[in-house]
Design an enzyme around this catalytic site. Structure first.
Site, PDB file in Angstrom:
ATOM      1  N   VAL A  44     -19.325  -9.231  -3.446  1.00 19.87           N
ATOM      2  CA  VAL A  44     -19.931 -10.157  -4.518  1.00 19.87           C
ATOM      3  C   VAL A  44     -18.661 -11.435  -4.436  1.00 19.87           C
ATOM      4  CG1 VAL A  44     -20.163 -10.720  -7.069  1.00 19.87           C
ATOM      5  CG2 VAL A  44     -20.817  -8.439  -5.905  1.00 19.87           C
TER       6      VAL A  44
ATOM      7  N   ARG B 174     -16.985  -8.521  23.849  1.00 22.82           N
ATOM      8  CA  ARG B 174     -16.722  -9.452  22.974  1.00 22.82           C
ATOM      9  C   ARG B 174     -15.599  -8.818  21.967  1.00 22.82           C
ATOM     10  NH1 ARG B 174     -17.921 -10.905  18.133  1.00 22.82           N
ATOM     11  NH2 ARG B 174     -19.491  -9.339  18.133  1.00 22.82           N
TER      12      ARG B 174
ATOM     13  N   LYS C  23     -26.077  -9.761  -5.642  1.00 23.22           N
ATOM     14  CA  LYS C  23     -24.744  -9.840  -6.366  1.00 23.22           C
ATOM     15  C   LYS C  23     -24.646  -9.761  -7.857  1.00 23.22           C
ATOM     16  CE  LYS C  23     -23.324 -12.749  -2.440  1.00 23.22           C
ATOM     17  NZ  LYS C  23     -23.122 -14.043  -2.132  1.00 23.22           N
TER      18      LYS C  23
ATOM     19  N   ALA D 161       0.831  -1.237   0.077  1.00 18.51           N
ATOM     20  CA  ALA D 161      -0.064   0.230   0.072  1.00 18.51           C
ATOM     21  C   ALA D 161       0.768   1.267  -0.108  1.00 18.51           C
ATOM     22  CB  ALA D 161      -0.960  -0.041   1.182  1.00 18.51           C
TER      23      ALA D 161
ATOM     24  N   ILE E 265     -13.040 -13.881  -4.087  1.00 19.47           N
ATOM     25  CA  ILE E 265     -12.868 -13.894  -5.558  1.00 19.47           C
ATOM     26  C   ILE E 265     -12.665 -12.628  -5.754  1.00 19.47           C
ATOM     27  CG2 ILE E 265     -13.516 -14.780  -7.705  1.00 19.47           C
ATOM     28  CD1 ILE E 265     -15.038 -16.861  -6.646  1.00 19.47           C
TER      29      ILE E 265
ATOM     30  N   GLY F 298     -16.836 -16.669   4.273  1.00 16.74           N
ATOM     31  CA  GLY F 298     -16.075 -17.112   5.288  1.00 16.74           C
ATOM     32  C   GLY F 298     -15.167 -15.814   5.821  1.00 16.74           C
TER      33      GLY F 298
HETATM   34  N1  HSE Z   1     -24.935 -16.379   2.310  1.00 20.27           N
HETATM   35  C1  HSE Z   1     -24.068 -16.076   1.281  1.00 20.27           C
HETATM   36  C2  HSE Z   1     -23.603 -17.385   0.635  1.00 20.27           C
HETATM   37  C3  HSE Z   1     -22.621 -15.698   1.719  1.00 20.27           C
HETATM   38  O1  HSE Z   1     -24.379 -18.729   1.002  1.00 20.27           O
HETATM   39  O2  HSE Z   1     -23.035 -17.422  -0.310  1.00 20.27           O
HETATM   40  C4  HSE Z   1     -22.632 -14.329   1.824  1.00 20.27           C
HETATM   41  O3  HSE Z   1     -22.997 -13.587   0.700  1.00 20.27           O
END
Ligand code: HSE
Length: 452
Positions: free
Chosen positions: A132, A49, A205, A33, A136, A309
């Site tokens: 999206v 938390r 998306k 950066a 990726i 994830g």
């Molecule tokens: N809930 C989405 C999926 C992940 O199952 O791909 C986040 O957009």
């Protein structure tokens, strides 16, 4: 140089991943950066938390507006989700002159026009790679890597939950309801999976990709959205026998005007699709995502990876942080534009290109008809199809697995694959076939994409 200071709104799965990856790779990210990037404030309703995640060097507050009001903060990451408070906070952050990074596809697909206009007016960036297909870098690929191309179409498996369910249905021959319960037990599907299984998440998306691919405004309200809840194991099995897999695809496709006076426009649609098994994308299994992009110069390209994830999505969030760090001193008119096309040249872009109503979409079809096994039934059905000017690609007849309520009549399944036709024509033909007394159950129709 003083590090770029980042405030994080919401530290759940993706927020924790972002904090951890940024810390773990900080030296390398700084070299890339040209300047350090540090999360110095976090807002979360569960302060204890959040503090446990980030340690005592980071200020944790319960009030997100304390971050927006802090003049030291350069970039705000919004990971709250939803359209409500997230929209207000993003607009307030923009008004306060902060750049924004968000993973919130729902917010941008529905309120993107307002948000991008506010950001352009204020000269700040709104970056959304994580919105999206998670990790990726498909936004970057469409907006920058493929910028030489006239994009013809984008088609992707952009919802991991539904791809996991479809993979399990095919592998185990089980019906949707059974697999959904198992997916919830394993944590692949949310307790309330509506947005995923009804295709809404994928449509958010696809809407964002359509804007970047074609230079049109985000128009989620014009997208056709159909989920996977009505799919049965029978159709997955028949599709397989015909050389196809069923995938939930998000599709954005440019349609040129043609000799038959079809309107020029963009098809924007999410629905289950038969995809030839020989295509790589048909073999994307489990919760993985993949997006195909066809450009006139490059041909067809394919992007594959984890669509959700903690760290995969953090990878996309941090890529946006690095982009903003590199670009924030650039004259706003010369930065990479939010939606790939320079907004100040919109008069020359395709902003007027309409999203076509579903009735005008051109595609091919899989039809399954439960019919009485009698002389002349196939001729009647195919006669209606021919009369409509629809060309048949293949026909398969299979003994019915289970008989419908008209149990006393011998029954069979007729499966018809068609060549391309207009959706409205197909709707009319289906209505005519459905009215035949020898058609014993509602006709199943699944669209088919060759993706060649
Ligand atoms: N809930 C989405 C999926 C992940 O199952 O791909 C986040 O957009």
């Amino acid at each position: 140089m003083k590090p770029i200071q980042v405030g994080l709104l919401g530290i759940g799965t993706v927020g924790s991943g972002t904090f951890n990856v940024l810390k773990r790779n900080q030296a390398e990210i700084k070299r890339r950066a040209g300047r350090g990037i540090e999360i110095t404030m976090v807002a979360d309703l569960d302060v204890a938390r959040a503090q446990a995640v980030v340690g005592n060097d980071v200020k944790v507050v319960s009030d997100a507006r304390a971050i927006i009001a802090n003049p030291e903060i350069d970039i705000v990451i919004e990971l709250i989700g939803g359209y409500g408070i997230a929209r207000q906070l993003v607009l307030e952050a923009i008004a306060a002159g902060k750049h924004v990074v968000t993973a919130n596809k729902a917010l941008l697909a529905v309120h993107g026009t307002e948000i991008f206009a506010a950001a352009s007016a204020k000269g700040v960036m709104v970056a959304f790679e994580a919105a999206v297909a998670g990790g990726i870098p498909i936004i970057k690929a469409l907006r920058e890597g493929l910028t030489a191309n006239s994009i013809q179409w984008v088609a992707g498996i952009i919802n991991g939950t539904t791809n996991f369910i479809l993979s399990e249905m095919r592998d185990k021959g089980l019906d949707f309801d059974v697999v959904l319960k198992e997916a919830q037990r394993l944590g692949y599907a949310e307790a309330d999976p509506t947005f995923d299984i009804e295709g809404v998440d994928a449509a958010h998306k696809a809407t964002l990709m359509s804007a970047i691919a074609f230079g049109i405004p985000v128009q989620f309200d014009k997208a056709y959205v159909e989920g996977i809840t009505k799919l049965g194991a029978t159709d997955i099995k028949y599709a397989e026998q015909l050389g196809y897999r069923i995938k939930l695809l998000g599709i954005a496709k440019r349609r040129q005007a043609d000799a038959t006076n079809r309107t020029e426009g963009v098809e924007l649609r999410v629905h289950p699709s038969l995809v030839p098994t020989k295509r790589l994308i048909a073999n994307v299994e489990g919760a993985m995502n993949a997006v195909m992009v066809h450009g006139d110069a490059v041909g067809t390209t394919l992007y594959y990876g984890k669509g959700a994830g903690s760290e995969p999505t953090a990878s996309a969030v941090i890529a946006d942080l690095v982009d903003i760090t590199r670009l924030h001193t650039v004259d706003p008119l010369n930065r990479v534009p939010h939606l790939a096309f320079q907004p100040h040249t919109l008069d020359q872009a395709m902003s007027e290109l309409p999203v076509l109503p579903m009735g005008e979409v051109v595609t091919s079809y899989y039809l399954r008809l439960r019919v009485a096994d009698q002389t002349g039934v196939l001729a009647k059905v195919t006669g209606i199809v021919a009369q409509a000017g629809i060309s048949i690609d293949a026909v398969l007849q299979r003994e019915a697995d289970e008989v419908s309520s008209e149990g006393s009549v011998p029954q069979t399944d007729l499966i018809i694959l068609t060549h391309d036709c207009v959706e409205a024509t197909m709707n009319a033909a289906i209505a005519q076939m459905q009215a035949l007394p020898t058609v014993l159950a509602p006709i199943t129709r699944i669209r088919k994409e060759e993706l060649a």
